[in-house]
Design a protein around this motif. Structure first.
Motif, PDB file in Angstrom:
ATOM      1  N   VAL A  22       5.155  11.698  30.121  1.00 50.87           N
ATOM      2  CA  VAL A  22       4.053  12.343  29.398  1.00 50.87           C
ATOM      3  C   VAL A  22       2.741  12.014  30.109  1.00 50.87           C
ATOM      4  N   SER A  23       2.419  10.724  30.206  1.00 53.37           N
ATOM      5  CA  SER A  23       1.274  10.329  31.039  1.00 53.37           C
ATOM      6  C   SER A  23       1.536   8.923  31.564  1.00 53.37           C
ATOM      7  N   LEU A  24       1.026   8.659  32.754  1.00 54.47           N
ATOM      8  CA  LEU A  24       1.341   7.389  33.416  1.00 54.47           C
ATOM      9  C   LEU A  24       0.775   6.208  32.639  1.00 54.47           C
ATOM     10  N   PRO A  25       1.626   5.247  32.230  1.00 62.68           N
ATOM     11  CA  PRO A  25       1.113   4.065  31.523  1.00 62.68           C
ATOM     12  C   PRO A  25       0.176   3.256  32.430  1.00 62.68           C
ATOM     13  N   LYS A  26      -0.611   2.386  31.786  1.00 64.75           N
ATOM     14  CA  LYS A  26      -1.491   1.485  32.557  1.00 64.75           C
ATOM     15  C   LYS A  26      -0.630   0.585  33.427  1.00 64.75           C
ATOM     16  N   ASP A  27      -1.234   0.102  34.522  1.00 66.83           N
ATOM     17  CA  ASP A  27      -0.520  -0.830  35.392  1.00 66.83           C
ATOM     18  C   ASP A  27      -0.099  -2.061  34.576  1.00 66.83           C
ATOM     19  N   PHE A  28       1.102  -2.500  34.763  1.00 63.47           N
ATOM     20  CA  PHE A  28       1.661  -3.694  34.091  1.00 63.47           C
ATOM     21  C   PHE A  28       1.778  -3.567  32.564  1.00 63.47           C
ATOM     22  N   THR A  29       1.929  -2.328  32.085  1.00 63.18           N
ATOM     23  CA  THR A  29       2.279  -2.150  30.667  1.00 63.18           C
ATOM     24  C   THR A  29       3.677  -2.726  30.471  1.00 63.18           C
ATOM     25  N   VAL A  30       3.832  -3.531  29.414  1.00 63.94           N
ATOM     26  CA  VAL A  30       5.124  -4.179  29.156  1.00 63.94           C
ATOM     27  C   VAL A  30       5.693  -3.640  27.852  1.00 63.94           C
ATOM     28  N   VAL A  31       6.972  -3.288  27.864  1.00 66.62           N
ATOM     29  CA  VAL A  31       7.675  -2.933  26.635  1.00 66.62           C
ATOM     30  C   VAL A  31       8.813  -3.933  26.470  1.00 66.62           C
ATOM     31  N   TRP A  32       8.738  -4.693  25.381  1.00 64.80           N
ATOM     32  CA  TRP A  32       9.743  -5.731  25.128  1.00 64.80           C
ATOM     33  C   TRP A  32      10.403  -5.428  23.786  1.00 64.80           C
ATOM     34  N   SER A  33      11.718  -5.397  23.774  1.00 64.22           N
ATOM     35  CA  SER A  33      12.425  -5.185  22.513  1.00 64.22           C
ATOM     36  C   SER A  33      13.380  -6.355  22.262  1.00 64.22           C
ATOM     37  N   ASP A  34      13.393  -6.809  21.016  1.00 62.62           N
ATOM     38  CA  ASP A  34      14.287  -7.917  20.652  1.00 62.62           C
ATOM     39  C   ASP A  34      15.750  -7.513  20.757  1.00 62.62           C
ATOM     40  N   LEU A  35      15.973  -6.217  20.533  1.00 65.27           N
ATOM     41  CA  LEU A  35      17.351  -5.722  20.593  1.00 65.27           C
ATOM     42  C   LEU A  35      17.353  -4.380  21.308  1.00 65.27           C
ATOM     43  N   GLN A  36      18.328  -4.204  22.182  1.00 64.05           N
ATOM     44  CA  GLN A  36      18.528  -2.882  22.791  1.00 64.05           C
ATOM     45  C   GLN A  36      19.904  -2.387  22.348  1.00 64.05           C
ATOM     46  N   THR A  37      19.947  -1.183  21.827  1.00 62.11           N
ATOM     47  CA  THR A  37      21.243  -0.669  21.367  1.00 62.11           C
ATOM     48  C   THR A  37      22.015  -0.002  22.503  1.00 62.11           C
ATOM     49  N   GLU A  38      21.278   0.436  23.527  1.00 64.06           N
ATOM     50  CA  GLU A  38      21.949   1.054  24.684  1.00 64.06           C
ATOM     51  C   GLU A  38      21.300   0.563  25.969  1.00 64.06           C
ATOM     52  N   GLY A  39      21.272  -0.769  26.113  1.00 68.43           N
ATOM     53  CA  GLY A  39      20.693  -1.359  27.311  1.00 68.43           C
ATOM     54  C   GLY A  39      21.468  -0.902  28.538  1.00 68.43           C
ATOM     55  N   ARG A  40      20.727  -0.496  29.560  1.00 69.31           N
ATOM     56  CA  ARG A  40      21.377   0.068  30.740  1.00 69.31           C
ATOM     57  C   ARG A  40      21.329  -0.878  31.919  1.00 69.31           C
ATOM     58  N   GLY A  41      22.433  -0.922  32.672  1.00 66.26           N
ATOM     59  CA  GLY A  41      22.500  -1.732  33.883  1.00 66.26           C
ATOM     60  C   GLY A  41      22.572  -0.839  35.108  1.00 66.26           C
ATOM     61  N   GLN A  42      22.754  -1.454  36.268  1.00 65.53           N
ATOM     62  CA  GLN A  42      22.830  -0.685  37.509  1.00 65.53           C
ATOM     63  C   GLN A  42      24.094   0.159  37.525  1.00 65.53           C
ATOM     64  N   MET A  43      24.023   1.274  38.197  1.00 61.46           N
ATOM     65  CA  MET A  43      25.156   2.185  38.411  1.00 61.46           C
ATOM     66  C   MET A  43      25.851   2.587  37.110  1.00 61.46           C
ATOM     67  N   GLY A  44      25.039   2.894  36.120  1.00 60.71           N
ATOM     68  CA  GLY A  44      25.583   3.434  34.873  1.00 60.71           C
ATOM     69  C   GLY A  44      26.291   2.422  33.984  1.00 60.71           C
ATOM     70  N   THR A  45      26.148   1.142  34.283  1.00 59.44           N
ATOM     71  CA  THR A  45      26.799   0.132  33.439  1.00 59.44           C
ATOM     72  C   THR A  45      25.940  -0.141  32.195  1.00 59.44           C
ATOM     73  N   GLN A  46      26.508  -0.922  31.283  1.00 64.44           N
ATOM     74  CA  GLN A  46      25.763  -1.311  30.073  1.00 64.44           C
ATOM     75  C   GLN A  46      25.194  -2.706  30.286  1.00 64.44           C
ATOM     76  N   TRP A  47      24.056  -2.958  29.685  1.00 69.72           N
ATOM     77  CA  TRP A  47      23.526  -4.331  29.720  1.00 69.72           C
ATOM     78  C   TRP A  47      23.690  -4.941  28.333  1.00 69.72           C
ATOM     79  N   GLN A  48      24.532  -5.958  28.250  1.00 73.33           N
ATOM     80  CA  GLN A  48      24.786  -6.585  26.949  1.00 73.33           C
ATOM     81  C   GLN A  48      23.917  -7.826  26.809  1.00 73.33           C
ATOM     82  N   SER A  49      23.268  -7.938  25.670  1.00 71.74           N
ATOM     83  CA  SER A  49      22.373  -9.070  25.462  1.00 71.74           C
ATOM     84  C   SER A  49      22.267  -9.301  23.954  1.00 71.74           C
TER      85      SER A  49
END
Ligand code: BTN
Length: 243
Positions: A22-49
């Motif tokens: 939509v529009s470029l976020p500010k430099d070093f904008t951080v998005v932190w979530s306590d839980l990810q329901t579909e965390g993504r890893g490299q090459m289409g894998t899932q990131w479990q945490s």
């Protein structure tokens, strides 16, 4: 630091990518979530945490320095930033596993997923997704995973670790003008897991390959000295380094 803190989201990388479209976020904008329901890893894998125990966040880095062909430099800078930061928390036996996993005592404690945003055929910025295992104790289905807690027996303040990581990322990106590609590559290679050691890999066709890691190319491919004394170059999609 400009931070968006969420309780739950599918993936912080997906969130930042969507907002960058939509529009470029500010430099070093951080998005932190306590839980990810579909965390993504490299090459289409899932990131479990495990929710509430770790750091799963993404940082938007606006691009001023690199063209798209130089994107592996961004990957090296991010790996070095995390490596240097975790050293300050006395995490033992840190290594970078090509291309950009962070290991401690040969266990993975951090994964990185960088997604580049291209606008008008140019690299506009990068969404740098970082999953760092901080205070999680059990990794039932992941025998090769560990956390800062498991390695040190100490619980860490996640806000403090996040602030230190962002500081370390800023430091790497700010210092880049004073560094050469060769210098960055040398530093990266000096921390590579199994650098200059005979190592075993699984190729795409399931075959096992043995070779000595000689370094990386400008594009981030791995240079391997094979048994016939020839150096071959592999893309990270073609090879998995077995521990
Ligand atoms: C990997 O090692 O496969 C990369 C894992 C990257 C995980 C992080 S967690 C925060 C960010 N959001 C995602 O969906 N993935 C990255």
């Amino acid at each position: 630091m400009f931070i968006i803190k969420l309780d739950a989201i599918d993936s912080t990388n997906s969130y930042l990518r969507a907002s960058a479209n939509v529009s470029l976020p500010k430099d070093f904008t951080v998005v932190w979530s306590d839980l990810q329901t579909e965390g993504r890893g490299q090459m289409g894998t899932q990131w479990q945490s495990q929710g509430g125990k770790n750091l799963t966040f993404s940082v938007f880095k606006r691009n001023t320095n690199f063209n798209i062909e130089e994107r592996f430099v961004i990957s090296m800078l991010v790996s070095l930033a995390i490596y240097n930061c975790l050293r300050t928390f006395q995490i033992p036996k840190l290594k970078i596993k090509w291309p950009n996993d962070i290991l401690a005592e040969e266990h993975k404690i951090c994964g990185i997923l960088i997604e580049n945003i291209i606008k008008n055929n140019a690299l506009a910025g990068s969404v740098i997704g970082i999953g760092l295992n901080v205070n999680q104790r059990f990794f039932d289905d992941l025998p090769r995973a560990s956390s800062m807690y498991s390695l040190t027996g100490k619980l860490f303040d996640r806000d403090e670790v996040l602030t230190a990581l962002i500081g370390s990322l800023k430091q790497q990106f700010e210092a880049v003008d004073n560094k050469t590609f060769k210098g960055i590559k040398k530093e990266y290679e000096s921390h590579l897991f199994r650098f200059k050691k005979p190592s075993t890999f699984r190729a795409l066709n399931g075959e096992t390959i043995t070779g000595i890691i000689k370094g990386v190319t400008q594009d981030g491919q791995l240079r391997l000295l094979l048994e016939d004394d020839k150096i071959e170059i592999f893309d990270f999609k073609e090879l998995t380094l077995l521990y």
